[in-house]
Design a protein around this motif. Structure first.
Motif, PDB file in Angstrom:
ATOM      1  N   ALA A   1     -10.639  -1.781 -17.706  1.00 19.47           N
ATOM      2  CA  ALA A   1     -10.868  -2.524 -18.947  1.00 19.47           C
ATOM      3  C   ALA A   1     -12.268  -2.300 -19.507  1.00 19.47           C
ATOM      4  O   ALA A   1     -12.497  -2.505 -20.703  1.00 19.47           O
ATOM      5  CB  ALA A   1     -10.647  -4.017 -18.702  1.00 19.47           C
ATOM      6  N   LEU A   2     -13.221  -1.862 -18.673  1.00 14.57           N
ATOM      7  CA  LEU A   2     -14.597  -1.681 -19.132  1.00 14.57           C
ATOM      8  C   LEU A   2     -14.773  -0.435 -19.979  1.00 14.57           C
ATOM      9  O   LEU A   2     -15.744  -0.323 -20.728  1.00 14.57           O
ATOM     10  CB  LEU A   2     -15.550  -1.611 -17.928  1.00 14.57           C
ATOM     11  N   TRP A   3     -13.852   0.541 -19.849  1.00 19.95           N
ATOM     12  CA  TRP A   3     -14.037   1.802 -20.587  1.00 19.95           C
ATOM     13  C   TRP A   3     -13.318   1.780 -21.928  1.00 19.95           C
ATOM     14  O   TRP A   3     -13.311   2.771 -22.630  1.00 19.95           O
ATOM     15  CB  TRP A   3     -13.545   2.989 -19.753  1.00 19.95           C
TER      16      TRP A   3
ATOM     17  N   ALA B   1     -17.172  -8.298  -8.847  1.00 24.79           N
ATOM     18  CA  ALA B   1     -18.072  -9.167  -9.596  1.00 24.79           C
ATOM     19  C   ALA B   1     -19.453  -9.190  -8.955  1.00 24.79           C
ATOM     20  O   ALA B   1     -20.476  -9.110  -9.653  1.00 24.79           O
ATOM     21  CB  ALA B   1     -17.491 -10.579  -9.659  1.00 24.79           C
ATOM     22  N   TYR B   2     -19.519  -9.273  -7.615  1.00 24.04           N
ATOM     23  CA  TYR B   2     -20.813  -9.276  -6.926  1.00 24.04           C
ATOM     24  C   TYR B   2     -21.542  -7.957  -7.131  1.00 24.04           C
ATOM     25  O   TYR B   2     -22.763  -7.923  -7.355  1.00 24.04           O
ATOM     26  CB  TYR B   2     -20.610  -9.545  -5.435  1.00 24.04           C
TER      27      TYR B   2
ATOM     28  N   THR C   1     -27.984 -15.853 -15.226  1.00 25.38           N
ATOM     29  CA  THR C   1     -27.210 -16.838 -15.975  1.00 25.38           C
ATOM     30  C   THR C   1     -26.190 -16.161 -16.889  1.00 25.38           C
ATOM     31  O   THR C   1     -24.989 -16.483 -16.878  1.00 25.38           O
ATOM     32  CB  THR C   1     -28.148 -17.722 -16.817  1.00 25.38           C
ATOM     33  N   VAL C   2     -26.686 -15.193 -17.675  1.00 25.49           N
ATOM     34  CA  VAL C   2     -25.784 -14.491 -18.597  1.00 25.49           C
ATOM     35  C   VAL C   2     -24.743 -13.688 -17.830  1.00 25.49           C
ATOM     36  O   VAL C   2     -23.565 -13.626 -18.210  1.00 25.49           O
ATOM     37  CB  VAL C   2     -26.586 -13.572 -19.537  1.00 25.49           C
ATOM     38  N   GLY C   3     -25.155 -13.063 -16.711  1.00 19.49           N
ATOM     39  CA  GLY C   3     -24.234 -12.265 -15.915  1.00 19.49           C
ATOM     40  C   GLY C   3     -23.103 -13.102 -15.338  1.00 19.49           C
ATOM     41  O   GLY C   3     -21.936 -12.698 -15.366  1.00 19.49           O
ATOM     42  N   LEU C   4     -23.454 -14.286 -14.816  1.00 18.90           N
ATOM     43  CA  LEU C   4     -22.419 -15.150 -14.253  1.00 18.90           C
ATOM     44  C   LEU C   4     -21.450 -15.619 -15.341  1.00 18.90           C
ATOM     45  O   LEU C   4     -20.233 -15.678 -15.120  1.00 18.90           O
ATOM     46  CB  LEU C   4     -23.070 -16.353 -13.568  1.00 18.90           C
ATOM     47  N   LEU C   5     -21.976 -15.960 -16.517  1.00 22.51           N
ATOM     48  CA  LEU C   5     -21.091 -16.359 -17.613  1.00 22.51           C
ATOM     49  C   LEU C   5     -20.201 -15.193 -18.048  1.00 22.51           C
ATOM     50  O   LEU C   5     -18.998 -15.370 -18.301  1.00 22.51           O
ATOM     51  CB  LEU C   5     -21.926 -16.842 -18.804  1.00 22.51           C
ATOM     52  N   GLY C   6     -20.788 -13.984 -18.131  1.00 25.65           N
ATOM     53  CA  GLY C   6     -20.000 -12.812 -18.509  1.00 25.65           C
ATOM     54  C   GLY C   6     -18.925 -12.491 -17.497  1.00 25.65           C
ATOM     55  O   GLY C   6     -17.792 -12.146 -17.871  1.00 25.65           O
ATOM     56  N   LEU C   7     -19.262 -12.598 -16.208  1.00 21.56           N
ATOM     57  CA  LEU C   7     -18.265 -12.316 -15.170  1.00 21.56           C
ATOM     58  C   LEU C   7     -17.146 -13.342 -15.188  1.00 21.56           C
ATOM     59  O   LEU C   7     -15.976 -13.001 -14.968  1.00 21.56           O
ATOM     60  CB  LEU C   7     -18.948 -12.293 -13.798  1.00 21.56           C
ATOM     61  N   ALA C   8     -17.495 -14.601 -15.452  1.00 19.79           N
ATOM     62  CA  ALA C   8     -16.447 -15.622 -15.543  1.00 19.79           C
ATOM     63  C   ALA C   8     -15.504 -15.320 -16.706  1.00 19.79           C
ATOM     64  O   ALA C   8     -14.275 -15.431 -16.574  1.00 19.79           O
ATOM     65  CB  ALA C   8     -17.081 -16.994 -15.711  1.00 19.79           C
TER      66      ALA C   8
ATOM     67  N   PHE D   1     -14.964 -12.343 -17.997  1.00 17.52           N
ATOM     68  CA  PHE D   1     -14.189 -11.140 -17.672  1.00 17.52           C
ATOM     69  C   PHE D   1     -13.056 -11.450 -16.707  1.00 17.52           C
ATOM     70  O   PHE D   1     -11.948 -10.917 -16.838  1.00 17.52           O
ATOM     71  CB  PHE D   1     -15.106 -10.082 -17.063  1.00 17.52           C
ATOM     72  N   GLN D   2     -13.312 -12.315 -15.719  1.00 20.15           N
ATOM     73  CA  GLN D   2     -12.262 -12.682 -14.777  1.00 20.15           C
ATOM     74  C   GLN D   2     -11.115 -13.397 -15.489  1.00 20.15           C
ATOM     75  O   GLN D   2      -9.936 -13.129 -15.202  1.00 20.15           O
ATOM     76  CB  GLN D   2     -12.837 -13.562 -13.667  1.00 20.15           C
ATOM     77  N   ASN D   3     -11.447 -14.274 -16.436  1.00 22.05           N
ATOM     78  CA  ASN D   3     -10.382 -14.935 -17.204  1.00 22.05           C
ATOM     79  C   ASN D   3      -9.607 -13.923 -18.033  1.00 22.05           C
ATOM     80  O   ASN D   3      -8.376 -13.997 -18.135  1.00 22.05           O
ATOM     81  CB  ASN D   3     -10.988 -16.008 -18.109  1.00 22.05           C
ATOM     82  N   HIS D   4     -10.332 -12.966 -18.634  1.00 19.36           N
ATOM     83  CA  HIS D   4      -9.665 -11.922 -19.415  1.00 19.36           C
ATOM     84  C   HIS D   4      -8.743 -11.093 -18.533  1.00 19.36           C
ATOM     85  O   HIS D   4      -7.619 -10.766 -18.928  1.00 19.36           O
ATOM     86  CB  HIS D   4     -10.716 -11.018 -20.068  1.00 19.36           C
TER      87      HIS D   4
END
Length: 344
Positions: free
Chosen positions: A15-17, A84-85, A130-137, A139-142
């Motif tokens: 999904a990232l590409w 994610a990590y 902070t931004v990374g954790l919000l972005g990963l959350a 992305f996981q929902n997506h």
């Protein structure tokens, strides 16, 4: 019967590409730069601060995506949480690298709001985490939503397959029963062709080479030729070698079946069914053409075969393949387009 190529499940990193993902990452980076430049405590030219912050944020984002792309084969076996990590670690590492490069190249030229470079590094680390954790959350929902959509599509395809199997078998058995009574000497040939067709129908949803699918179509047409005799004339054109593109099993055969059931069968004098396969640089085009009664395409039926073929080919090719139908003069034409990069 040939074995089918292994189907490939979607991976989270895929999904990232996608173009939409890259655009959203760049826009999110610009949004973060705007927020930081408008934050209280910025005592320098905010436009200059925005430009430098935007450059740093975009470098961090692009380097993180590039790192994930380079490591994609090593990361493929990891779970979504492990990915994610790793992504968060790469994000922090790239932040330190870009900030370190800015400190080395710019030094005192960087418009510091307050404090020292050490304080800036610490502030950037907290912001990135902070931004990374919000972005990963997000992305996981997506990704979970995408998996639910894939499972829903698989359920839809299985339902279509469950509908087309009895439809196909019922029609083929009717053909066989009629042939056995009319020309029993052809019974052995009929049973062999029926065995191959039944095996393909009962195997369930899978992918096979287009060449093998066309072989099943030929067997079906042989059976119908024995039943219709001179009323059915077949014009088959295809190149000597077909590219190794894959199709869902029994996705072309229902289109040929429709050409006979809704065309030839309702014409007293019969007619010709044309099956034409052509290739271009990036596409295989398959056309199935048949005459229709003067009143138009007779007996519209439930369109089970047509709908199933269309949905399954679009799903296999990610929407790049298609099944289109049109009435051209006195002939009904079904056109299948397959991109060559779906080869197994």
């Amino acid at each position: 019967m040939p074995t089918s190529p292994r189907s490939v499940s979607p991976l989270p990193l895929d999904a990232l590409w996608q173009t939409s993902t890259l655009v959203w990452v760049l826009l999110a980076g610009e949004g973060l730069a705007v927020v930081l430049s408008l934050a209280p405590g910025v005592n320098v030219d905010r436009l200059v601060y925005f430009g430098l912050t935007s450059m740093m944020v975009q470098w961090v984002s692009l380097l993180t995506l590039a790192g994930l792309y380079v490591l994609r084969r090593l990361l493929a076996p990891l779970t979504l949480h492990q990915l994610a990590y790793v992504a968060l670690a790469l994000l922090v590492l790239n932040t330190w690298l870009v900030a370190g490069a800015a400190w080395y190249l710019l030094g005192d030229l960087w418009p510091m709001t307050d404090g020292s470079w050490q304080a800036l590094f610490l502030r950037l680390t907290v912001i990135v985490l902070t931004v990374g954790l919000l972005g990963l959350a997000a992305f996981q929902n997506h990704w979970r939503g995408r998996l639910h959509a894939v499972r829903a599509k698989q359920s839809e395809l299985q339902a279509l397959q469950a509908r087309i199997r009895p439809h196909f078998l019922f029609n083929t058995l009717n053909t066989g029963a009629a042939l056995v009574h009319q020309r029993p000497e052809e019974a052995e040939r009929l049973l062999l062709d029926l065995a191959d067709l039944f095996r393909a129908a009962l195997a369930g949803p899978r992918q096979i080479l287009l060449e093998d699918e066309l072989s099943l179509v030929r067997r079906y047409l042989e059976i119908e030729s024995l039943r219709f005799g001179d009323r059915l004339r077949i014009n088959w054109q295809q190149p000597r070698e077909l590219p190794p593109v894959t199709v869902p099993a029994l996705s072309v055969q229902p289109l040929v079946e429709n050409a006979i059931r809704h065309g030839i069968e309702h014409l007293p004098g019969g007619g010709d069914v044309e099956v034409t396969v052509t290739t271009t640089v990036d596409t295989v085009v398959l056309r199935i053409s048949n005459p229709v009664p003067r009143s138009g395409p007779a007996v519209p039926g439930h369109q089970v075969g047509l709908n199933a073929s269309q949905v399954r080919i679009e799903a296999l090719t990610g929407g790049r393949g298609s099944v289109q139908t049109q009435l051209q003069g006195s002939r009904f034409i079904a056109t299948v387009r397959l991109p060559l990069n779906t080869a197994g």
